[in-house]
Every structure is written in C-alpha cells, then in structure tokens.
Design an enzyme around this catalytic site. Structure first.
Site, short mmCIF file in Angstrom:
data_model
loop_
_atom_site.label_atom_id
_atom_site.label_comp_id
_atom_site.label_asym_id
_atom_site.label_seq_id
_atom_site.Cartn_x
_atom_site.Cartn_y
_atom_site.Cartn_z
N HIS A 16 32.99 8.54 -67.70
CA HIS A 16 32.46 7.37 -68.18
C HIS A 16 30.71 6.93 -67.74
O HIS A 16 30.72 5.29 -67.24
CB HIS A 16 33.49 6.13 -67.15
CG HIS A 16 33.16 6.22 -65.56
ND1 HIS A 16 34.90 5.79 -65.03
CD2 HIS A 16 31.75 6.39 -64.94
CE1 HIS A 16 34.18 5.98 -63.59
NE2 HIS A 16 32.56 6.47 -63.59
N HIS A 70 33.03 -0.07 -59.54
CA HIS A 70 32.15 0.68 -59.45
C HIS A 70 31.50 -0.49 -57.94
O HIS A 70 30.47 -0.90 -57.88
CB HIS A 70 31.36 1.13 -59.60
CG HIS A 70 32.03 2.42 -60.40
ND1 HIS A 70 32.54 2.00 -61.37
CD2 HIS A 70 31.34 3.66 -60.39
CE1 HIS A 70 33.24 3.51 -62.03
NE2 HIS A 70 32.55 4.91 -60.85
N HIS A 85 31.15 15.96 -60.24
CA HIS A 85 30.14 15.26 -59.82
C HIS A 85 29.67 14.39 -58.33
O HIS A 85 31.20 14.08 -58.21
CB HIS A 85 29.33 14.00 -61.00
CG HIS A 85 30.04 12.79 -61.28
ND1 HIS A 85 31.67 12.76 -61.43
CD2 HIS A 85 29.96 11.63 -61.14
CE1 HIS A 85 31.81 11.48 -61.67
NE2 HIS A 85 30.77 10.78 -61.15
N GLU A 132 37.06 11.29 -58.95
CA GLU A 132 37.29 10.06 -60.15
C GLU A 132 38.93 11.44 -60.81
O GLU A 132 39.16 9.87 -61.84
CB GLU A 132 36.19 9.57 -61.05
CG GLU A 132 35.79 8.57 -59.96
CD GLU A 132 33.65 8.34 -61.54
OE1 GLU A 132 33.39 7.37 -60.87
OE2 GLU A 132 33.93 8.86 -62.27
C1 DHB Z 1 27.22 8.70 -63.14
C2 DHB Z 1 28.33 9.33 -62.59
C3 DHB Z 1 29.43 7.90 -62.44
O1 DHB Z 1 30.78 8.25 -63.24
C4 DHB Z 1 29.39 6.84 -62.40
O2 DHB Z 1 29.77 5.85 -61.67
C5 DHB Z 1 27.91 6.67 -62.32
C6 DHB Z 1 26.68 7.59 -62.31
C7 DHB Z 1 26.49 9.08 -63.44
O3 DHB Z 1 26.61 10.85 -63.43
O4 DHB Z 1 24.50 9.29 -63.53
FE FE Z 2 31.71 6.28 -61.98
#
Ligand code: DHB
Ligand code: FE
Length: 279
Positions: free
Chosen positions: A12, A59, A193, A240
């Site tokens: 997302h 978030h 990530h 996540e």
């Molecule tokens: C990014 C990824 C995410 O899941 C999020 O909630 C906010 C930013 C990103 O990769 O920039």
């Molecule tokens: Fe996220």
C-alpha cells in the site's frame, strides 16, 4: 449465503497513489509494478464481487497512540478519506455496508474476538491505494466495503497466529450471512520494508518469497512467528504481512493461486501482490 471468492493482498506504499494520480503506469520505474496487477484486474472483472472486507493498518490517521485498538471493524454507511501527510488526493467516501458490518461484529464477538466497533472511520493510504489498484477505473468503486484495522503502529502488536484466527472468524461470519453475495477479502501492507532507524531500507527477498509460498499452501507456517520475529525478518514495517495472513485465514475452501507479482523496490519497499481463489 455469502461466499468468499478469494483473497487479494497488496502493498500500500503511499507513492503508488501519486503515481496513479499522475498517470505514471507506463513509466519505466512503475511499469513492472503496475503490470503485476493486470491478471488480478481481469479476475475481478470476471468475478464482479459485491463486497470487499479490507484488512489494513491505520498509520495514525484514524487512531493515534492515545487511543489505539488492536482490532477495529467499521460499521459506517460510508468511509471518508483523508491525506495523513503524503500529498495524496482526497476522494469521495467509499461505500460501507452497515448491515453486514454489524453481522460480522456480532459474529466476531460470539467467537470471542472483542474488537472495537466504529461507526465513523477515516481511511488512509493503506486502504485507499490497494482499492485504487484493484478498481482503477472507478473512484470510489461501486463495491461495498467493510474496513478492519489491525494495529501495527504501537507495540505490542497482535500475534500473527491471532491475526490468522481473526481471518478465520471473519470467514465464519461471512459464511453465516444469509443472502447470496460474493465477498473478496483484501489484506494490505508489506512486503519487507523498514522506513526508519539503523536498518532503514532493509529488504528480505528470501523471506518475502517464503511468505508468498506459505500463504498459498502452508499458512500455518507463518503463525509460528512472533510479531517481533516478523520485524526481525521483514523489517519494522514489514510486520504488516500480518494483514496478508489475516486475509488468508478467511479462505475456507480449496485455495489456488490466481496470480502473484513481486518487485523491488518501490520507494524503500519490496512491493508484492498475491491473489488467491477460494473454491
Ligand atoms: C512506505 C511503505 C508503507 O507501508 C507505508 O505505510 C508508508 C511508506 C514506503 O515504502 O514509502
Ligand atoms: Fe504501511
């Protein structure tokens, strides 16, 4: 009786929303990512589901650290969208389905998931971007939605096994809804990530590939991890993936893969989409 026809899970990442708004789908950077959704869009076009139950993580837009439920289910007639700071456009509200929401809520409480119930809820990029990816030609789409927020913001996070069980309970709730409707379950977030701290930029392709495979044919394997172990393996925000596991939990039939795609990087993130049919 309502039927869950499949689970769609997707990253997302906020920049996806701006790429869509700016028509960047054919740009060299974005094309491999957006192409990964095409077979899923063909499947959706054929199946025409009536309802989307969207497991996502807020978030800090709707809930904040002062007031943060572990699991929260929407029961509103519509869900407004807001930009929590990524410069994303604000859209007309998404359509809710309060009657089915209350049925899901009652069923979850009966199954001993004491969730928060929300008659107002604002959607952030974690809901909006996957919806725009799956329904690129309608904004907002005609499909009725039931958002389910899972805390990934403040520790302690729910255990992956508990998220999987929540998905199973949602599957039971849908199976006991009396009218014939096609439901698709959507799980958003991931894949690996980490956006901040010493490991910012951390990506674990091997772990992501294992998750994709396990979600197809051995989801119980992922229930063995603790939330902290997911952080270690997938990065702080890679945890996540619990939304993917929850969505998979809702599938009670014979599960087969419609399509998957994996692409590094979008932003600092490993982007993935996995579509599973429930036969
Ligand atoms: C990014 C990824 C995410 O899941 C999020 O909630 C906010 C930013 C990103 O990769 O920039
Ligand atoms: Fe996220």
């Amino acid at each position: 009786m309502a039927r869950i026809i499949g689970a769609l899970t997707s990253s997302h990442i906020p920049s996806i929303g701006n790429a869509i708004s700016n028509g960047k789908q054919e740009d060299a950077y974005w094309k491999p990512f957006f192409d990964g959704y095409k077979p899923v869009l063909e499947w959706l076009d054929r199946e025409q589901p009536d309802v989307a139950i969207v497991l996502y993580n807020d978030h800090g837009l709707n809930f904040f650290l002062n007031n943060l439920p572990t699991f929260a289910v929407g029961a509103a007639a519509e869900y407004i969208t807001k930009d929590e700071g990524w410069g994303l456009p604000v859209f007309p509200p998404y359509k809710g389905y309060p009657e089915m929401s209350w049925h899901v809520i009652e069923s979850l409480i009966e199954q001993e998931f004491d969730i928060a119930m929300c008659q107002e809820m604002a959607m952030d990029h974690a809901f909006i971007n996957p919806m725009r990816l799956f329904w690129p030609n309608e904004n907002p789409p005609k499909i009725k939605t039931i958002p389910v927020a899972i805390n990934t913001v403040q520790f302690p996070l729910p255990r992956p096994a508990r998220c999987y069980a929540l998905g199973k309970a949602i599957g039971n709730a849908v199976a006991s809804w009396p009218t014939d409707e096609k439901v698709v379950v959507i799980g958003t977030g991931g894949m690996s990530h980490q956006l901040d701290g010493e490991r910012a930029g951390f990506i674990n392709k091997k772990f992501d590939e294992m998750c994709m495979q396990a979600l197809l044919n051995d989801p119980e394997k992922l229930t063995q991890y603790s939330a902290l172990e997911l952080v270690r393996e997938a990065g702080a925000q890679g945890a996540e993936i619990i939304m993917w596991l929850a969505a998979r939990g809702a599938l009670q039939g014979r599960v087969s893969k419609i399509h998957s795609s994996y692409h590094i990087p979008i932003s600092n993130t490993a982007a993935g989409v996995l579509a599973l049919a429930n036969n």
